[in-house]
Each structure stands twice: as structure tokens, then as C-alpha cells.
Design a protein around this motif. Structure first.
Motif: not given
Ligand code: GDP
Ligand code: K
Ligand code: MG
Length: 303
Positions: A216-242
Motif C-alpha cells: 500500500t501507499v501512505v502520504i507522509d508529507k504534503w506541503d504546498e509552497e508559495k512559488s513565483k514560478q509556478y501557479k502551484r508547487f507541492i512537495r509530496i513524500a510517499a511511502t510504499i509499504v510492503v
């Protein structure tokens, strides 16, 4: 549409059937966007997923379900089955999906769950793979004897004309009432959920049949950051659990090639889906026996 609900139609349509008959493919085609992940593996869909499509005066609210599991009685499978039962309890219409020309014991088990009184369409899917079309008519006749289906719809979820036709058929079964969602809403699921599902889809697609469906997959981190370059900029960390070290090695692949491919394809798809620049990190962890452990099944988001 506020203030003008006159003439609006809206209703709930459950998409139900055994694994791999094309339920999620059908739902995505109906919604017009990939909301529910698909693969050639059974047990790809694990949650009740709502897909919404508003056309003209009618709002179609589809519920895609996991295929009903009849083989193993793990905590994960029990939870999947409860999800299916919950979905068909209180709907306006059921789309019972089978592969055209086929009706197995697993199909029969799903059909036996239906309460009488809810109109049910027989969706005879994957018609494009049927070579002997002449056999479909007698097969439909046999199906008519099994259940009082409201209508038969031989079709292919991959054919646009068939999807159009299906909208016309479903519309009649939806009551006149105000819409439940905004006109442009596509799903009731969160972006975070869609992200974990997207990673899981790539995991399923790029690993062989040796990787058990329990990963399965778990999302550990979800940070939407302000960005001048992009409309939206999102940092995501995911863990695949086996469940095993061997599975971990399989997911990572030689020199990390497979994991790289999984995360690259997931990122590209997420950028489209979220309309954002995405930075995605994917990790792999071993947690043995999670699919048999009820508390853990709950902690990973399965009711
Ligand atoms: P689910 O488990 O019932 O949700 O099935 P999926 O939507 O994940 O589809 C299972 C497999 O069947 C995938 O490989 C799909 O591409 C394939 N599939 C679905 N619908 C059709 C169809 O109408 N024709 C063909 N040829 N393949 C289909
Ligand atoms: K599938
Ligand atoms: Mg599915």
C-alpha cells in the motif's frame, strides 16, 4: 446553479462487479477524468470512490467499488467487502458489470448481494474482446433468467459512443432533485488521497505479479509552497509499504530503476491531475503482516 434548481436531476449510481471486469475504467470514462486507478491486477481499487459528472440538467454521482472479494478472509478483504455492501445499500441505480459473454461463480456471488427494488442494468463490458458476437444474444437471454435486470447494455468502457449511450440510459433512473455538488466538481476525494492512489497505480503497473496486492501507499508529507514560478508547487513524500524484505528489493529494482520509474510516472500524472508543479519523493518500507492486522488496516485508511 444556486437559486435555479428547477428541473435538475441528481442521483447515485453504484458500479459493482467482481474484480477486473472494468469498473474503474468505466467510471473514469463516465467522469471524463481519471479519478479511480486501474490495472490488469485484481484488487487495484480498495476504496469507495465517488466520481461526479454534470451534463445539462443532470448530475450523475457514480460510486466505484472494490471488486467483491470471495477468496481470502483477511482483515483487508473484509473491509473491502463492507465497502461494497455499503455502496449498494442506498442508490438510485446499480450498474452490474460483467465481461460480455461470461458469468462465473464470482459474478453470481456479487449479484446475490443485491437487495430487490433497486433498478439494475447489466453492463456486458469488454464487448470489443468478444469475437463471436452471435453468442451474445443467447447469453443475454440466459442472464435475463438470473435476475430481473432493468436493461442490458452490451458495450466497451473504452468506446466513446457506448459511454454516450450509457448516459442516456442512466438519466431516466435519476430522480428530479437539486444537485448535491457544484457543476465542475469531479470527486469527493481529497488531493492527498488521489496522490496516494496514483503512486499505488504505478506500483501495480510496474511490478510483476509476484508483488502481493497487499502493498500500500501512505502520504507522509504534503506541503504546498508559495512559488513565483509556478501557479502551484507541492512537495509530496510517499511511502510504499510492503510485507517482506524481498518485496522491498522488488519495488526498488536493480540500481533503483523501478522505483525511479514509479515515482517519475506518478509525478507526471499528478502534475496533470493537480494542475501543479510537483516534487515527489517515494520511499519503501517493510511492515510485515499489515493486511491481517485490523488496527493497521484502519490506520492506512481502510474503514
Ligand atoms: P476493475 O477491477 O473492475 O475496476 O477493472 P479495471 O477498470 O481496473 O480494468 C481491468 C482491466 O480491464 C484493465 O486492464 C482495463 O484496461 C481493462 N478493460 C476495462 N474495460 C475494458 C473494455 O471495455 N475493453 C477492453 N478490451 N479492456 C477493458
Ligand atoms: K483491476
Ligand atoms: Mg477498480
Amino acid at each position: 446553479a444556486a437559486g435555479d434548481a428547477a428541473g435538475q436531476r441528481c442521483g447515485l449510481i453504484a458500479i459493482v462487479g467482481k474484480p477486473n471486469v472494468g469498473k474503474s475504467t468505466l467510471m473514469n470514462a463516465l467522469v471524463g477524468q481519471k479519478i479511480s486507478i486501474t490495472s490488469r491486477k485484481a484488487q487495484t481499487t480498495r476504496h469507495r470512490i465517488t466520481g461526479i459528472r454534470t451534463r445539462g440538467q443532470t448530475q450523475f454521482v457514480f460510486v466505484d467499488t472494490p471488486g467483491f472479494q470471495t477468496r481470502h478472509s483477511t482483515a483487508l478483504n473484509k473491509s473491502l467487502n463492507k465497502t461494497v455492501m455499503g455502496a449498494i445499500g442506498d442508490v438510485d441505480l446499480i450498474l452490474f458489470v460483467v465481461e460480455a459473454g461470461s458469468f462465473t461463480l464470482a459474478d453470481a456471488k456479487v449479484l446475490s448481494l443485491f437487495k430487490p427494488g433497486i433498478p439494475t442494468l447489466l453492463i456486458a463490458n469488454k464487448l470489443d474482446t468478444v469475437h463471436r458476437r452471435a453468442e451474445i444474444a443467447p447469453w443475454l437471454k440466459g442472464m435475463q433468467e438470473r435476475h430481473p435486470f432493468a436493461e442490458f447494455v452490451p458495450m466497451s468502457a473504452k468506446n466513446k459512443g457506448d459511454i454516450e449511450r450509457l448516459f442516456g440510459i442512466c438519466e431516466k433512473y435519476l430522480p428530479e432533485q437539486p444537485w448535491w455538488y457544484a457543476e465542475d466538481e469531479l470527486t469527493d476525494r481529497s488531493e492527498k488521497f488521489l496522490a496516494s492512489e496514483t503512486v499505488r497505480e504505478k506500483l501495480f503497473r510496474f511490478t510483476g505479479d509476484e508483488l502481493p496486492y497487499t502493498s500500500t501507499v501512505v502520504i507522509d508529507k504534503w506541503d504546498e509552497e508559495k512559488s513565483k514560478q509556478y501557479k502551484r508547487f507541492i512537495r509530496i513524500a510517499a511511502t510504499i509499504v510492503v510485507e517482506r524484505d524481498g518485496h522491498k528489493a522488488m519495488v526498488i529494482g536493480e540500481k533503483g530503476e523501478r522505483l525511479k520509474r514509479i515515482s517519475t510516472e506518478a509525478r507526471q500524472e499528478l502534475e496533470k491531475l493537480l494542475d501543479a508543479k510537483v516534487f515527489l519523493e517515494v520511499w519503501v518500507k517493510v511492515r510485515s503482516g499489515w493486511a491481517d492486522d485490523e488496527a493497521r488496516v484502519r490506520s492506512f485508511g481502510y474503514e
